[in-house]
Design an enzyme around this catalytic site. Sequence first.
Site, short mmCIF file in Angstrom:
data_model
loop_
_atom_site.label_atom_id
_atom_site.label_comp_id
_atom_site.label_asym_id
_atom_site.label_seq_id
_atom_site.Cartn_x
_atom_site.Cartn_y
_atom_site.Cartn_z
N ARG A 1 50.66 36.65 50.04
CA ARG A 1 50.97 35.60 49.05
C ARG A 1 51.91 36.11 47.97
O ARG A 1 52.55 35.31 47.28
CB ARG A 1 49.68 35.10 48.38
CG ARG A 1 48.89 34.08 49.20
CD ARG A 1 47.78 33.44 48.38
NE ARG A 1 48.28 33.06 47.08
CZ ARG A 1 47.83 33.54 45.93
NH1 ARG A 1 46.87 34.43 45.90
NH2 ARG A 1 48.34 33.13 44.80
N ILE B 1 41.63 39.52 30.17
CA ILE B 1 42.15 38.24 30.67
C ILE B 1 41.22 37.67 31.74
O ILE B 1 40.74 36.56 31.64
CB ILE B 1 43.58 38.42 31.25
CG1 ILE B 1 44.47 39.27 30.33
CG2 ILE B 1 44.21 37.06 31.55
CD1 ILE B 1 45.03 38.62 29.11
N LYS C 1 57.40 36.03 42.03
CA LYS C 1 56.46 35.05 42.58
C LYS C 1 56.04 34.04 41.51
O LYS C 1 56.04 32.84 41.75
CB LYS C 1 55.22 35.78 43.12
CG LYS C 1 54.03 34.87 43.35
CD LYS C 1 52.77 35.68 43.62
CE LYS C 1 51.55 34.79 43.72
NZ LYS C 1 51.03 34.36 42.41
N ASN C 2 55.69 34.53 40.32
CA ASN C 2 55.18 33.61 39.29
C ASN C 2 56.25 32.70 38.72
O ASN C 2 55.94 31.70 38.09
CB ASN C 2 54.48 34.40 38.18
CG ASN C 2 53.15 34.99 38.65
OD1 ASN C 2 52.59 34.56 39.66
ND2 ASN C 2 52.64 35.98 37.94
N ARG D 1 47.40 28.41 44.45
CA ARG D 1 46.81 28.52 43.12
C ARG D 1 47.67 27.83 42.07
O ARG D 1 47.19 27.32 41.07
CB ARG D 1 46.62 29.99 42.78
CG ARG D 1 45.58 30.17 41.68
CD ARG D 1 45.04 31.57 41.70
NE ARG D 1 44.37 31.87 40.46
CZ ARG D 1 43.12 31.57 40.18
NH1 ARG D 1 42.40 30.88 41.03
NH2 ARG D 1 42.59 31.91 39.03
N CYS E 1 43.82 32.78 44.79
CA CYS E 1 42.91 33.93 44.67
C CYS E 1 41.65 33.54 43.89
O CYS E 1 41.72 32.76 42.96
CB CYS E 1 43.59 35.07 43.92
SG CYS E 1 44.84 35.91 44.87
N ASP F 1 47.72 41.69 35.94
CA ASP F 1 48.09 41.84 37.36
C ASP F 1 48.35 43.30 37.76
O ASP F 1 48.44 43.60 38.94
CB ASP F 1 49.34 41.01 37.68
CG ASP F 1 49.02 39.53 37.85
OD1 ASP F 1 47.83 39.20 37.88
OD2 ASP F 1 49.94 38.72 37.95
N ARG G 1 39.83 29.12 36.86
CA ARG G 1 41.11 29.10 36.15
C ARG G 1 41.17 27.74 35.48
O ARG G 1 41.50 26.73 36.10
CB ARG G 1 42.26 29.29 37.15
CG ARG G 1 43.61 29.25 36.46
CD ARG G 1 44.73 29.69 37.37
NE ARG G 1 44.84 31.12 37.48
CZ ARG G 1 45.95 31.75 37.88
NH1 ARG G 1 47.01 31.06 38.19
NH2 ARG G 1 46.00 33.05 37.98
N PRO G 2 40.77 27.66 34.22
CA PRO G 2 40.60 26.35 33.60
C PRO G 2 41.94 25.65 33.42
O PRO G 2 42.93 26.27 33.05
CB PRO G 2 39.97 26.69 32.23
CG PRO G 2 40.26 28.12 32.00
CD PRO G 2 40.50 28.77 33.32
N ILE G 3 41.95 24.35 33.74
CA ILE G 3 43.21 23.63 33.52
C ILE G 3 43.02 22.60 32.40
O ILE G 3 43.76 21.64 32.30
CB ILE G 3 43.76 23.00 34.81
CG1 ILE G 3 42.76 22.07 35.46
CG2 ILE G 3 44.19 24.05 35.81
CD1 ILE G 3 43.41 21.23 36.56
N ASP G 4 42.02 22.86 31.54
CA ASP G 4 41.79 21.92 30.45
C ASP G 4 42.98 21.86 29.49
O ASP G 4 43.28 20.81 28.93
CB ASP G 4 40.49 22.26 29.70
CG ASP G 4 40.44 23.71 29.24
OD1 ASP G 4 41.22 24.51 29.77
OD2 ASP G 4 39.62 24.04 28.37
N GLN G 5 43.67 22.99 29.30
CA GLN G 5 44.83 23.00 28.40
C GLN G 5 45.98 22.17 28.98
O GLN G 5 46.73 21.52 28.25
CB GLN G 5 45.31 24.43 28.12
CG GLN G 5 44.29 25.30 27.41
CD GLN G 5 43.87 24.76 26.06
OE1 GLN G 5 44.69 24.48 25.20
NE2 GLN G 5 42.57 24.58 25.88
#
Length: 428
Positions: free
Chosen positions: A396, A326, A22-23, A92, A116, A304, A121-125
Amino acid sequence: MEKLKIAGGYPLKGTIKVSGAKNSAVALIPATILAESPVKIEGLPNISDVDTLRILLEEIGGIVTLQDDVMHVDPRNMISMPLPNGKVKKLRASYYLMGAMLGRFKKAVVGLPGGCHLGPRPIDQHIKGFEALGARVTNEQGALYLRADELSGARIYLDVVSVGATINIMLAAVKAKGQTIIENAAKEPEIIDVATLLTNMGAKIKGAGTDVIRIEGVDRLHGCQHTIIPDRIEAGTFMILGAAIGQGVLIDNVIPHHMESLTAKLREMGVPVETGDEQIFIGKYERLTPVDVKTLVYPGFPTDLQQPITVLLTKAEGSSIVTDTIYSARFKHIDELRRMNADIKVEGSSAIINGATVLQGAKVKASDLRAGAALVIAGLIAEGLTEVTGLEHIDRGYSGLVEKLNGLGATIWREKMTEQEIEQLKSS
């Protein structure tokens, strides 16, 4: 809406096959946007995220066919269409559309990701990486607007190891001018999978799977054929399930090297694990020893699998501690397990499990994808009938779960929910 019913206590035996990762899938499909000719991806899992991405690629002008586990994408007529809301919000991993569209069109508008609820879930990076490559990024009404006159290679150091940011910067950088170096990059197998696809398309990437990735920008990328890696989290779920209530379970289509952190923990608990080339056999144990588990980035123990292994530890005689470094918000399944008679308490980012306890069937609700997997395992080992709602989370990430488990001898089925049950669920 449907619910899952599980009659517990039936021992599982036989072979279960793992689907594609999935990932990986959620990044490989957006990566096809970068090609100038058709791309074929084989081995995709039959999950809702894949279907959502198919629809999104069609929305921007792609011609996409999905048959069984094979997707053909013709990206030639794609345009840089804004995707501020709608389907994109349900996903996501929708942020991979940003890197791919930025890489191809030098602009993108993508709604901020959903999926989920595991806390922020920071997307600053991701944004830091895009800006380093020359993009201007603004947040307007809940959507990110990315614009660049041109993208130029840069040296990018990630402050936190992030799979999403590593892949997203890779997608944006493969067609940028000059060299990009990503330092403190994530090392997950899914990153290697995406890099393999991009390399087959003509990209120049070195070091995927290490903490420094070097990318030489190229002008054009062409289509190719690619087979996705097996899903190590699904494989891990089946390994834990085999340990929990198996009488010899063979897991097929798995890369044992990806499973080493879990294999080591299961052996430490006293579970016999035998590995082959693409198979892992989980034998029957005499007694289960309690262990401490701490989640870490790959190759450490995966966050996970924290929820599923917590269920297995209820069968170990003594106290175990599971610490999630995490996602600290990943303990929503604990309250549900307590309803099933588990003796678990949460302190900070750790769960303390006292065993061995016999779980009892109950009505429980999956709050996220892996919590759902944990509750399914709990239902399989519990006495009596368990009813799991929140199936949309499980769908999902797990392809054909009911059929696969019934193939091992489980008694598990789906049922339509009544209007009254749906109302109760909404108000809970």
